[in-house]
Design a protein around this motif. Structure first.
Motif, PDB file in Angstrom:
ATOM      1  N   ASP A 115       0.846  -1.191   0.000  1.00  0.00           N
ATOM      2  CA  ASP A 115       0.000   0.000   0.000  1.00  0.00           C
ATOM      3  C   ASP A 115       0.885   1.247   0.000  1.00  0.00           C
ATOM      4  O   ASP A 115       1.662   1.455   0.936  1.00  0.00           O
ATOM      5  N   PRO A 116       0.799   2.098  -1.013  1.00  0.00           N
ATOM      6  CA  PRO A 116       1.683   3.271  -1.090  1.00  0.00           C
ATOM      7  C   PRO A 116       1.390   4.324  -0.035  1.00  0.00           C
ATOM      8  O   PRO A 116       2.209   5.216   0.200  1.00  0.00           O
ATOM      9  N   ARG A 117       0.234   4.247   0.617  1.00  0.00           N
ATOM     10  CA  ARG A 117      -0.120   5.248   1.617  1.00  0.00           C
ATOM     11  C   ARG A 117       0.634   5.055   2.925  1.00  0.00           C
ATOM     12  O   ARG A 117       0.864   6.001   3.665  1.00  0.00           O
ATOM     13  N   PHE A 118       1.024   3.829   3.208  1.00  0.00           N
ATOM     14  CA  PHE A 118       1.686   3.553   4.477  1.00  0.00           C
ATOM     15  C   PHE A 118       3.126   4.060   4.445  1.00  0.00           C
ATOM     16  O   PHE A 118       3.870   3.800   3.499  1.00  0.00           O
ATOM     17  N   ASN A 119       3.540   4.755   5.515  1.00  0.00           N
ATOM     18  CA  ASN A 119       4.925   5.216   5.605  1.00  0.00           C
ATOM     19  C   ASN A 119       5.571   4.928   6.963  1.00  0.00           C
ATOM     20  O   ASN A 119       6.732   5.249   7.169  1.00  0.00           O
ATOM     21  N   VAL A 120       4.832   4.312   7.876  1.00  0.00           N
ATOM     22  CA  VAL A 120       5.374   3.943   9.193  1.00  0.00           C
ATOM     23  C   VAL A 120       4.821   2.577   9.577  1.00  0.00           C
ATOM     24  O   VAL A 120       3.646   2.288   9.320  1.00  0.00           O
TER      25      VAL A 120
END
Length: 576
Positions: A261-266
């Motif tokens: 998922d490209p939205r996840f960053n943490v």
């Protein structure tokens, strides 16, 4: 060759509906790589799971379509077996100090018919897509209440093996990011507070041997208010191969979509080891933030706020036993929860004010007597049995423990230390990240801060120096910066408060010591509290002049504006 291990997976996801569309759901019953298994230990999911009892009386789960089992040895998917019909859901005695203290002290499920011994229960599993939530689930987290963990399954205090999981967590983190980069995506970063959320849940489900998601985990304060999606994946195996946890997630369309998922960053990861059939339990929480929260790291133990984590050589922080507390009903206990306020009045009586809601308390109730000779009283679950205990530092020099009883009252006192304890300034709490037992921090008159190891009901003797050059009249142990590790608030005689940040080891961080408060010259007691403003919230209560007790919230990582807690507090000193 017979399979040597089994992987079981579960996923729950939240993605902002205004972002890219989630993957198309799989048709119910269509599974890539499903296989049947026979469970040798209780393995159940939460509400709506039909239970089957074998002839020995053990519980095994009937089919749960939220669990997927993958073939462990081959790359090709085994032939899916027909999915059976889903399960049908139907509708105290007073405390007295020891003689050497110097004072006189409903929802029900329909069980399936039990299988015969010749035909044990063999659950069939199918795969279903993750669950999705709309934007408002993330934009208004305070409106969703976290569900209490299912405590119907008995807990085993010997279920968890206290081996270091740092290597396994780093493996999971690295494999996920290698996979994301190979697919043209940015790496996710790591946050210790999110990891604390994941680790707590991993320990929880591993201890209960239950596969289930934490309800509304994204509303937990440790989620740090994600605004661009949130997800949770769970996997367990009968070996300790952490890399294969990621491989199974990659092999399931729903789980795979979450990893990519490209939205996840943490992310944060929790890994638990057991001595039961399923030896490794893994939980990963993913969150998306428009602005990365403070304390975000490049990797577990990597660069970021506070620098790298120190290596974990054997130390006094190592857990002496494999221990996980049960979930107890403390409604009848003397101390009912981590938000309760305990005090000692002028007559030496021990009083408790039970928390009744956000910053509200019941009237004071006498739970003990004979504490006029106490220098300090500390509230803690010292033996991690689920009931809160009273640790008492006497002016005569001894240190005693009153073990709480869930049904009310306390056991007879146990002397943990004899002589000299009255010369020290103490704080009690969970200083060690890899040890669920509380520890004692003790400051002597020369400015040396020691950590004393918890040996249960044995004598306290082993200690290690964790800092020097600290001169304070009072200490408190609390997670000040909301990074998942306990810190020390050192109150000086001039009313200033210095912060010594911990990172779960037998040392404090090597950094400048900021002053986080001033004007506390009248403070005579500091009590670290949890759950005062909401589930898993943190803060401190201060006993001040003019018969005032204040609560300062710390859930945001710094002291918020105080509010007064109704008394009366005249003649009472606050337990720590």
């Amino acid at each position: 060759m017979a399979p040597s291990f089994i992987g079981v997976l579960c996923a729950l996801a939240l993605v902002s509906s205004s972002a890219a569309a989630p993957p198309e759901p799989l048709p119910f019953g269509q599974a890539s790589g499903t296989a049947s298994i026979t469970l040798q230990a209780p393995l159940v999911r939460g509400s709506g799971t039909s239970m089957q009892a074998d002839t020995a009386g053990k519980l095994t789960p009937a089919v749960d379509p939220d669990i997927r089992v993958a073939s462990p040895l081959t790359g090709a998917a085994p032939t899916p077996e027909p999915a059976p019909a889903p399960p049908t859901a139907t509708s105290a005695p007073d405390l007295a100090p020891p003689s050497d203290a110097g004072v006189a002290p409903s929802t029900e499920t329909s069980p399936s018919p039990p299988p015969t011994s010749a035909s044990p229960a063999t659950p069939q599993t199918t795969s279903i897509p993750p669950l999705w939530a709309p934007d408002q689930e993330l934009s208004s987290p305070s409106t969703t209440q976290l569900a209490a963990p299912d405590s119907s399954a008995p807990l085993s205090t010997e279920a968890l093996v206290p081996d270091s999981n740092s290597s396994a967590i780093l493996t999971v983190f690295t494999k996920i990011n290698e996979y994301r980069v190979a697919n043209g995506l940015n790496k996710v970063k790591y946050h210790p507070t999110v990891a604390g959320l994941s680790q707590e849940w991993s320990d929880n489900i591993a201890t209960r041997e239950v596969i289930e998601h934490r309800a509304s985990f994204w509303t937990d304060p440790r989620a740090l208010n994600p605004n661009n999606g949130a997800g949770e994946v769970i996997a367990i195996r009968t070996d300790r191969d952490a890399a294969q946890l990621v491989e199974w997630w990659k092999g399931s369309p729903g789980h795979n979509a979450m990893l990519l998922d490209p939205r996840f960053n943490v992310m944060g990861a929790g890994i638990s080891y057991t001595n039961s059939t399923y030896q490794i339990w893994g939980v990963v929480n993913f969150f998306g933030y428009t602005t990365l929260p403070a304390g975000t790291l490049d990797s577990p133990g990597g660069a970021g706020s506070g620098g790298a984590f120190p290596p974990p050589p054997p130390s006094l922080c190592d857990a002496p036993v494999k221990h996980m507390p049960p979930t107890l009903n403390l409604a009848a206990a003397a101390i009912t929860g981590p938000a309760d306020l305990v005090s000692v009045d002028s007559a030496g009586q021990l009083l408790n004010r039970a928390s009744t809601g956000p910053r509200t308390y019941a009237a004071a109730k006498v739970i003990g007597s004979g504490f006029g000779g106490a220098k300090e009283v500390f509230v803690t679950d010292w033996d991690r049995d689920g009931a809160y205990d009273v640790l008492t530092q006497w002016t005569g020099g001894n240190l005693t423990l009153y073990r709480g009883i869930a049904t009310g009252g306390f056991q007879a006192p146990i002397t943990l230390g004899t002589g000299g304890w009255n010369t020290l300034t103490l704080a009690v709490g969970g200083w060690c990240a890899n040890n669920r037992m509380p520890q004692i921090l003790a400051l002597d008159g020369a400015g040396n801060l020691f950590m004393y190891a918890n040996r249960g009901t044995g004598d306290i003797a082993d200690r290690v120096t964790i800092a020097t050059g600290i001169y304070a009249s009072r200490l408190s142990m609390v997670d000040y910066d909301a990074d998942g590790f306990q810190d020390v608030l050192a109150l000086k005689t001039d009313g200033t408060v210095q912060l010594y940040r911990g990172w779960g080891t037998t040392a404090v961080r090597a950094e400048a010591r900021p002053t986080v408060a001033t004007g506390w010259t009248d403070v005579t007691g500091i009590r670290a509290l949890r759950n005062v403003t909401g589930l898993n919230s943190t803060g401190v209560a201060l006993r001040r002049a003019n018969d005032t007790v204040q609560y300062w919230d710390l859930s945001s990582g710094s002291l918020a504006s105080p509010s007064n807690i109704t008394g009366p507090w005249s003649g009472q000193r606050l337990a720590q």
